[in-house]
Design a protein around this motif. Structure first.
Motif, PDB file in Angstrom:
ATOM      1  N   ASN A 104      45.189  30.107  13.330  1.00 25.15           N
ATOM      2  CA  ASN A 104      45.721  28.894  13.993  1.00 25.15           C
ATOM      3  C   ASN A 104      45.705  29.184  15.520  1.00 25.15           C
ATOM      4  OD1 ASN A 104      46.161  27.989  11.809  1.00 25.15           O
ATOM      5  ND2 ASN A 104      48.247  27.632  12.028  1.00 25.15           N
ATOM      6  N   GLU A 105      46.111  30.837  16.042  1.00 24.54           N
ATOM      7  CA  GLU A 105      45.933  30.925  17.253  1.00 24.54           C
ATOM      8  C   GLU A 105      44.850  31.336  17.835  1.00 24.54           C
ATOM      9  OE1 GLU A 105      47.054  31.444  21.016  1.00 24.54           O
ATOM     10  OE2 GLU A 105      48.497  30.566  19.609  1.00 24.54           O
ATOM     11  N   TYR A 106      44.156  32.184  17.214  1.00 24.38           N
ATOM     12  CA  TYR A 106      42.905  32.854  17.547  1.00 24.38           C
ATOM     13  C   TYR A 106      41.562  32.258  17.115  1.00 24.38           C
ATOM     14  CZ  TYR A 106      45.957  36.418  19.184  1.00 24.38           C
ATOM     15  OH  TYR A 106      46.847  37.236  20.106  1.00 24.38           O
ATOM     16  N   GLY A 107      41.573  31.590  16.270  1.00 23.86           N
ATOM     17  CA  GLY A 107      40.296  31.207  15.420  1.00 23.86           C
ATOM     18  C   GLY A 107      39.885  29.619  15.247  1.00 23.86           C
ATOM     19  N   LEU A 108      40.714  28.863  15.754  1.00 26.99           N
ATOM     20  CA  LEU A 108      40.297  27.449  15.746  1.00 26.99           C
ATOM     21  C   LEU A 108      39.967  27.020  17.131  1.00 26.99           C
ATOM     22  CD1 LEU A 108      43.464  26.032  13.484  1.00 26.99           C
ATOM     23  CD2 LEU A 108      41.017  26.722  12.797  1.00 26.99           C
ATOM     24  N   ALA A 109      38.995  25.839  16.910  1.00 29.67           N
ATOM     25  CA  ALA A 109      38.538  25.413  18.190  1.00 29.67           C
ATOM     26  C   ALA A 109      39.585  24.797  19.156  1.00 29.67           C
ATOM     27  CB  ALA A 109      37.484  24.286  17.865  1.00 29.67           C
ATOM     28  N   ALA A 110      39.357  25.102  20.502  1.00 31.74           N
ATOM     29  CA  ALA A 110      40.360  24.717  21.307  1.00 31.74           C
ATOM     30  C   ALA A 110      40.839  23.218  21.204  1.00 31.74           C
ATOM     31  CB  ALA A 110      40.286  25.174  22.832  1.00 31.74           C
ATOM     32  N   TYR A 111      39.372  22.430  21.097  1.00 36.72           N
ATOM     33  CA  TYR A 111      39.613  20.819  21.175  1.00 36.72           C
ATOM     34  C   TYR A 111      40.245  20.375  19.932  1.00 36.72           C
ATOM     35  CZ  TYR A 111      35.411  21.491  18.193  1.00 36.72           C
ATOM     36  OH  TYR A 111      34.441  21.666  17.337  1.00 36.72           O
ATOM     37  N   LYS A 112      40.624  21.274  19.051  1.00 34.04           N
ATOM     38  CA  LYS A 112      41.321  20.729  18.015  1.00 34.04           C
ATOM     39  C   LYS A 112      42.852  21.063  18.090  1.00 34.04           C
ATOM     40  CE  LYS A 112      37.794  21.212  14.571  1.00 34.04           C
ATOM     41  NZ  LYS A 112      37.315  22.183  13.497  1.00 34.04           N
ATOM     42  N   VAL A 129      45.014  21.428  21.138  1.00 37.88           N
ATOM     43  CA  VAL A 129      45.150  21.264  22.666  1.00 37.88           C
ATOM     44  C   VAL A 129      46.582  21.559  22.820  1.00 37.88           C
ATOM     45  CG1 VAL A 129      43.275  19.676  22.654  1.00 37.88           C
ATOM     46  CG2 VAL A 129      45.584  18.770  22.366  1.00 37.88           C
ATOM     47  N   ASP A 130      46.851  21.693  24.361  1.00 35.70           N
ATOM     48  CA  ASP A 130      48.209  21.722  24.781  1.00 35.70           C
ATOM     49  C   ASP A 130      49.096  23.016  24.081  1.00 35.70           C
ATOM     50  OD1 ASP A 130      48.065  19.701  26.413  1.00 35.70           O
ATOM     51  OD2 ASP A 130      48.606  18.263  24.627  1.00 35.70           O
ATOM     52  N   ASP A 131      48.337  24.305  23.791  1.00 36.04           N
ATOM     53  CA  ASP A 131      48.893  25.250  23.104  1.00 36.04           C
ATOM     54  C   ASP A 131      49.815  24.741  21.895  1.00 36.04           C
ATOM     55  OD1 ASP A 131      49.362  27.841  23.205  1.00 36.04           O
ATOM     56  OD2 ASP A 131      51.039  27.982  24.359  1.00 36.04           O
ATOM     57  N   PHE A 132      49.150  24.203  20.826  1.00 35.10           N
ATOM     58  CA  PHE A 132      49.937  23.670  19.958  1.00 35.10           C
ATOM     59  C   PHE A 132      50.553  24.671  18.977  1.00 35.10           C
ATOM     60  CE2 PHE A 132      50.333  21.917  15.602  1.00 35.10           C
ATOM     61  CZ  PHE A 132      51.477  20.852  15.583  1.00 35.10           C
ATOM     62  N   ALA A 133      49.485  25.621  18.658  1.00 34.71           N
ATOM     63  CA  ALA A 133      49.853  26.581  17.407  1.00 34.71           C
ATOM     64  C   ALA A 133      51.043  27.360  17.826  1.00 34.71           C
ATOM     65  CB  ALA A 133      48.760  27.634  17.462  1.00 34.71           C
ATOM     66  N   ALA A 134      51.162  27.622  19.444  1.00 34.04           N
ATOM     67  CA  ALA A 134      52.465  28.390  19.793  1.00 34.04           C
ATOM     68  C   ALA A 134      53.592  27.634  19.684  1.00 34.04           C
ATOM     69  CB  ALA A 134      52.130  28.912  21.214  1.00 34.04           C
ATOM     70  N   ARG A 135      53.457  26.182  19.815  1.00 34.01           N
ATOM     71  CA  ARG A 135      54.571  25.490  19.909  1.00 34.01           C
ATOM     72  C   ARG A 135      55.150  25.063  18.622  1.00 34.01           C
ATOM     73  NH1 ARG A 135      54.068  20.406  21.206  1.00 34.01           N
ATOM     74  NH2 ARG A 135      51.732  20.293  21.588  1.00 34.01           N
ATOM     75  N   GLU A 136      54.163  24.992  17.643  1.00 31.93           N
ATOM     76  CA  GLU A 136      54.432  24.851  16.210  1.00 31.93           C
ATOM     77  C   GLU A 136      55.231  26.330  15.581  1.00 31.93           C
ATOM     78  OE1 GLU A 136      52.192  23.100  12.320  1.00 31.93           O
ATOM     79  OE2 GLU A 136      51.302  24.774  13.201  1.00 31.93           O
ATOM     80  N   ILE A 137      54.842  27.226  16.234  1.00 31.79           N
ATOM     81  CA  ILE A 137      55.676  28.373  15.561  1.00 31.79           C
ATOM     82  C   ILE A 137      57.048  28.737  16.387  1.00 31.79           C
ATOM     83  CG2 ILE A 137      55.483  31.028  15.771  1.00 31.79           C
ATOM     84  CD1 ILE A 137      52.376  30.822  15.499  1.00 31.79           C
ATOM     85  N   ASP A 138      57.068  28.281  17.573  1.00 33.07           N
ATOM     86  CA  ASP A 138      58.604  28.322  18.136  1.00 33.07           C
ATOM     87  C   ASP A 138      59.240  27.426  17.441  1.00 33.07           C
ATOM     88  OD1 ASP A 138      57.716  30.196  19.980  1.00 33.07           O
ATOM     89  OD2 ASP A 138      57.268  28.376  21.664  1.00 33.07           O
ATOM     90  N   TRP A 139      58.880  25.905  16.953  1.00 27.56           N
ATOM     91  CA  TRP A 139      59.711  25.410  16.027  1.00 27.56           C
ATOM     92  C   TRP A 139      60.068  25.897  14.655  1.00 27.56           C
ATOM     93  CZ3 TRP A 139      58.627  22.662  11.442  1.00 27.56           C
ATOM     94  CH2 TRP A 139      59.221  21.777  11.374  1.00 27.56           C
ATOM     95  N   LEU A 140      59.052  26.284  14.158  1.00 29.93           N
ATOM     96  CA  LEU A 140      59.285  26.833  12.892  1.00 29.93           C
ATOM     97  C   LEU A 140      60.196  28.156  12.879  1.00 29.93           C
ATOM     98  CD1 LEU A 140      56.366  28.223  10.663  1.00 29.93           C
ATOM     99  CD2 LEU A 140      58.089  29.951  11.131  1.00 29.93           C
ATOM    100  N   MET A 141      60.348  28.806  13.929  1.00 34.44           N
ATOM    101  CA  MET A 141      61.211  29.976  14.158  1.00 34.44           C
ATOM    102  C   MET A 141      62.591  29.705  14.300  1.00 34.44           C
ATOM    103  SD  MET A 141      59.675  32.808  13.829  1.00 34.44           S
ATOM    104  CE  MET A 141      60.550  33.962  14.654  1.00 34.44           C
ATOM    105  N   ASN A 164      54.728  21.771   3.141  1.00 33.88           N
ATOM    106  CA  ASN A 164      53.846  22.470   4.116  1.00 33.88           C
ATOM    107  C   ASN A 164      54.267  22.478   5.146  1.00 33.88           C
ATOM    108  OD1 ASN A 164      51.575  23.246   5.910  1.00 33.88           O
ATOM    109  ND2 ASN A 164      50.055  22.006   5.066  1.00 33.88           N
ATOM    110  N   ILE A 165      54.938  23.508   5.860  1.00 36.35           N
ATOM    111  CA  ILE A 165      55.998  23.535   7.125  1.00 36.35           C
ATOM    112  C   ILE A 165      54.732  23.827   8.270  1.00 36.35           C
ATOM    113  CG2 ILE A 165      55.824  26.233   7.087  1.00 36.35           C
ATOM    114  CD1 ILE A 165      58.598  23.811   7.949  1.00 36.35           C
ATOM    115  N   LEU A 166      53.479  23.980   8.001  1.00 32.32           N
ATOM    116  CA  LEU A 166      52.423  23.999   9.034  1.00 32.32           C
ATOM    117  C   LEU A 166      51.566  22.735   8.902  1.00 32.32           C
ATOM    118  CD1 LEU A 166      51.109  27.754   9.141  1.00 32.32           C
ATOM    119  CD2 LEU A 166      53.012  26.660  10.715  1.00 32.32           C
ATOM    120  N   GLY A 167      52.297  21.530   8.636  1.00 29.81           N
ATOM    121  CA  GLY A 167      51.584  20.293   8.206  1.00 29.81           C
ATOM    122  C   GLY A 167      51.234  19.597   9.634  1.00 29.81           C
ATOM    123  N   GLY A 168      51.513  20.249  10.814  1.00 30.92           N
ATOM    124  CA  GLY A 168      51.334  19.804  12.280  1.00 30.92           C
ATOM    125  C   GLY A 168      49.656  20.428  12.303  1.00 30.92           C
TER     126      GLY A 168
END
Length: 440
Positions: free
Chosen positions: A180-188, A190-202, A84-88
C-alpha cells in the motif's frame, strides 16, 4: 541512484512544475453526499448477494449500501471496517470491476453496476475523519509477533489488538504499509492516504511497530517463537523475476520505479525517459507505464507475451492505460537488450499460442527506449523449515503453517493473489485462529 536514473535521456522535470499536481490528481474522485445517495438507490439489496460472495473479505455490501441510502454512513463504515479494516485502501485499489461490481446483478441485466467501490470510499472516508469505532477487549496478557507491516500484517495486528492481545510488528522498511505504501500507483493513493490510514488503524492501541527488522538477518524466527505466544508472517514478496535474455541488466524492476515515485517528496525530481518500454501484463506493468506517461514520457509501450485477453491486468485497467496514451503491444517476448547510440534497443519476437503452450516465432521487431522496466512477477525466498507450495509458504485453514505456533498470510503465503483485499482477509482470519488457539 539506480543505473536507469543515470542513463542519458532519463531526466527529471519533463513537465512544468505546476503540471504535476494535475497529472497525479485522484483518478477516481470521491462521491459527494447527493451522488452517494443516488448511487446507493440503484442497489437491489439482494438477499443472496453475489457482490458479497465475490468479496474476499466478505463485506456485507447490500447492508452497507442500505445504510448509506438511509443516511447513516457511519454505520455503513462500521459494517465495512468490521470485515476489512483497510476498507479505505481497498475502495481505491480493488479490482472491483472483476470482484464485487463485476458480479452485480445489474451487469447480468446489461446495465452498469452499482458503484460499490466509490460508495465504500464515501463511507470509510467519513469514518477516518473521526477516531475509529473499535475498542480493545480486556488485556489477555498474550504477546504476538507480526513480521511485516503490509496489509496482511496490519489486518492481523489490528484484529489481535481488538481481542486484547499485545502485538509487536517487525518491519524491514522505514515506513509501514508494504504494498500500500510502496507498490500502488500514486494517482490511486493521493494525499499520503496509506500513511494516514495506518495512523488511524494504530489508534486501536496495543500495537508497536519496530522498523529495520529483517527476518533472517537481525530477526530470528526461533527467537520470535521463544519470546512470543504466536508469530504471524506477512512478508510479502521481496524479490522480482529477472529477464532471461542477453542484456537483462539494462532493465530495472518496475516495482523499484513505483516505490521511488511513491516516496518522492517532489515528483518533478523523479527521472523518467522520453521513451519507455514496460515488459509484462499485470497491474504493476499498468501502474508503471501510466505513471511514466504522467511524469512526462512521450512514448510508453507495454509489451506482453500473450494477447490482451490473457493479460493479468483487468480490461478496465488496460483501458485506463490506453486512455493515458500507453500503447499495448501483444504477443511479443523479449529476446535481447543492447545499448546503442540511440538508447536501449529491445529486440522482441512475436509469439503464437500452440497446442503445447506459447511458441516464439522467427518474426522479430525492435523498440528503442531510454528506460526499460520489467514487471514479470515477484518471488519469495521462503524461510527455512517451512513447507512450500509453488514458491510460497504452504498454509492450512486460517493460515496455519507447518511450523507450530506460526501463521502466515498475504502474498508470501499459498493462495496470496497479490491483492490488498486478499491479504487483509488472510491476516484477519489468521488473527481469529491465533486468538482461538491461545484461548484453548
Amino acid at each position: 541512484m539506480s543505473s536507469s536514473q543515470r542513463r542519458p535521456g532519463v531526466v527529471p522535470g519533463r513537465l512544468d512544475p505546476a503540471d504535476y499536481a494535475a497529472a497525479f490528481a485522484d483518478c477516481a474522485p470521491p462521491l459527494d453526499p447527493h451522488r452517494a445517495r443516488v448511487a446507493a438507490d440503484r442497489c437491489y439489496f439482494c438477499h443472496d448477494a453475489p457482490c458479497t460472495a465475490a468479496c474476499p473479505t466478505g463485506i456485507d455490501i447490500p447492508l452497507f449500501i442500505r445504510q448509506i441510502a438511509t443516511g447513516t454512513p457511519e454505520a455503513a463504515a462500521r459494517t465495512i471496517l468490521s470485515a476489512n479494516i483497510l476498507g479505505g485502501t481497498c475502495a481505491r485499489v480493488c479490482p472491483t470491476e472483476v470482484l464485487c461490481e463485476g458480479n452485480c446483478v445489474r451487469v447480468a441485466a446489461g446495465e452498469a453496476p452499482v458503484e460499490i467501490g466509490l460508495l465504500q470510499r464515501f463511507a470509510t472516508d467519513r469514518a477516518m475523519a473521526a477516531p475509529q469505532p473499535f475498542t480493545r477487549a480486556a488485556a489477555t496478557g498474550r504477546r504476538i509477533a507480526v513480521v511485516g507491516a503490509g496489509p496482511a500484517g496490519l489486518a492481523c495486528a489490528h484484529r489481535l489488538a481488538m481481542l486484547g492481545h499485545e502485538v509487536t510488528i517487525h518491519e524491514a522498511r522505514p515506513r509501514p504499509g508494504g504494498l500500500n505504501e510502496y507498490g500502488l500507483a500514486a494517482y490511486k493513493m493521493v494525499d499520503d492516504f496509506a500513511a494516514r490510514e495506518i495512523d488511524w488503524l494504530m489508534g486501536i492501541g496495543g500495537i508497536t511497530i519496530e522498523h529495520g527488522r529483517v527476518l533472517g538477518a537481525d530477526l530470528n524466527l526461533a527467537d520470535l517463537r521463544d519470546g512470543f505466544d504466536a508469530v504471524f508472517l506477512g512478508l510479502g514478496l521481496g524479490g522480482t523475476n529477472a529477464l532471461d535474455c542477453p542484456g537483462a541488466d539494462l532493465a530495472e524492476p518496475a516495482t523499484d520505479f513505483i516505490a521511488r515515485l511513491r516516496q518522492a517528496d517532489d515528483l518533478s525530481e523523479v527521472p523518467v525517459g522520453r521513451r519507455v518500454v514496460v515488459i509484462g501484463g499485470g497491474m504493476t506493468a499498468i501502474d508503471a507505464a501510466v505513471q511514466a506517461r504522467l511524469l512526462g514520457a512521450e512514448d510508453v509501450a507495454i509489451v506482453y507475451r500473450r494477447d490482451r485477453d490473457a493479460m493479468p491486468a483487468s480490461e478496465h485497467e488496460q483501458d485506463h492505460a490506453t486512455s493515458a496514451g500507453v500503447r499495448i503491444v501483444e504477443c511479443a517476448a523479449p529476446k535481447a537488450l543492447a545499448r546503442t547510440d540511440a538508447g536501449i534497443a529491445v529486440a522482441f519476437a512475436y509469439t503464437e499460442a500452440g497446442p503445447d503452450g506459447l511458441v516464439v516465432t522467427d518474426e522479430t521487431f525492435t523498440l528503442t527506449a531510454d528506460q526499460v522496466f520489467t514487471a514479470i512477477g515477484q518471488t519469495l525466498l521462503p524461510p527455512e523449515g517451512f513447507e512450500t507450495q509453488r514458491g510460497r509458504i504452504a498454509i492450512g485453514p486460517a493460515g496455519r503453517t507447518s511450523v507450530p505456533g506460526v501463521w502466515a498470510g498475504g502474498d508470501c503465503a499459498q493462495g496470496g493473489e497479490e491483492l490488498t483485499v486478499t491479504a487483509v482477509a488472510q491476516g484477519r482470519d489468521a488473527a481469529l485462529d491465533i486468538h482461538a488457539s491461545l484461548q484453548g
